[in-house]
Design an enzyme around this catalytic site. Sequence first.
Site, PDB file in Angstrom:
ATOM      1  N   ALA B  12     -11.790 -13.146  13.124  1.00  0.00           N
ATOM      2  CA  ALA B  12     -13.377 -12.982  13.342  1.00  0.00           C
ATOM      3  C   ALA B  12     -14.010 -14.202  13.843  1.00  0.00           C
ATOM      4  O   ALA B  12     -13.253 -15.444  13.602  1.00  0.00           O
ATOM      5  CB  ALA B  12     -14.082 -12.443  12.506  1.00  0.00           C
ATOM      6  N   CYS B  13     -15.149 -14.403  14.587  1.00  0.00           N
ATOM      7  CA  CYS B  13     -15.840 -15.530  14.700  1.00  0.00           C
ATOM      8  C   CYS B  13     -15.903 -16.649  13.477  1.00  0.00           C
ATOM      9  O   CYS B  13     -16.239 -16.141  12.489  1.00  0.00           O
ATOM     10  CB  CYS B  13     -17.253 -15.328  15.001  1.00  0.00           C
ATOM     11  SG  CYS B  13     -18.333 -16.775  15.354  1.00  0.00           S
ATOM     12  N   PRO B  14     -15.460 -17.880  13.724  1.00  0.00           N
ATOM     13  CA  PRO B  14     -15.064 -18.375  15.118  1.00  0.00           C
ATOM     14  C   PRO B  14     -13.491 -18.836  15.252  1.00  0.00           C
ATOM     15  O   PRO B  14     -13.086 -19.643  16.063  1.00  0.00           O
ATOM     16  CB  PRO B  14     -15.741 -20.138  14.679  1.00  0.00           C
ATOM     17  CG  PRO B  14     -15.486 -20.046  13.441  1.00  0.00           C
ATOM     18  CD  PRO B  14     -15.534 -18.786  12.648  1.00  0.00           C
TER      19      PRO B  14
END
Lengths: 144, 77
Positions: B12-14
């Site tokens: 997931a981000c980042p």
Amino acid sequence: MEVGHMAEGNSFNIVVSTGTAEKLLMLGVLSQTGANLGIPVRIFVTGTAIKSFKKDGYKEKPVLPAGFENYMKDMISGLEKLKTDSWHKMLETAMEIGDVKIFACSLMTSALGLKKADLDPLVDSIVGATDFMIQSAGGQIVIF
Amino acid sequence: MTTYNIDSRGTACPGPITDLIRSYRKAANGDMIILLATDPGVIPDAKSWCGATRNMLVDAKEKDGEYEVTIKVTAKK
């Protein structure tokens, strides 16, 4: 342009004063993102966030924001499924790939009787607000 | 020319952009980076990153909940 400096000379500065789980996670996300973009990131840890930056403090059970306990349990469960790094691991990665420095507030550490050796090794040094303000002058500052 | 294939699916981000940066650091101008991800922010993030760093976004597409971003490295000094 090694990593991609969006605004050379500018920095992204974060004052983290609340040590609840969702804010520490956002601290990790923003720090790593700043590092990805080649933006210097300076972090000033104060208030209740100091607790998580004591030596091995990040290993303690996260503090959930009052009133959001059930919501946070669902969020944490979802984050675990997404293979999201912990906030502390994100900070480690940010410091590995970028220009990221963490400073602890001298007022709060003095109040708690903490020395540099009592803090997480990721903390660069204990500084006063003056030093942080001078370092962050001209850059963006976010507070949470 | 080298092609870097990055599989960031499941992160997931980042995470995907961090994986992109790790490969970008090793790359030279003319190299291609192909980034696979499942994070729905990867296409706007990659577009913004390319715009800010003056690298070239060659392609960005979504299929069945997975995203593939192709970048040509053009901004290394």
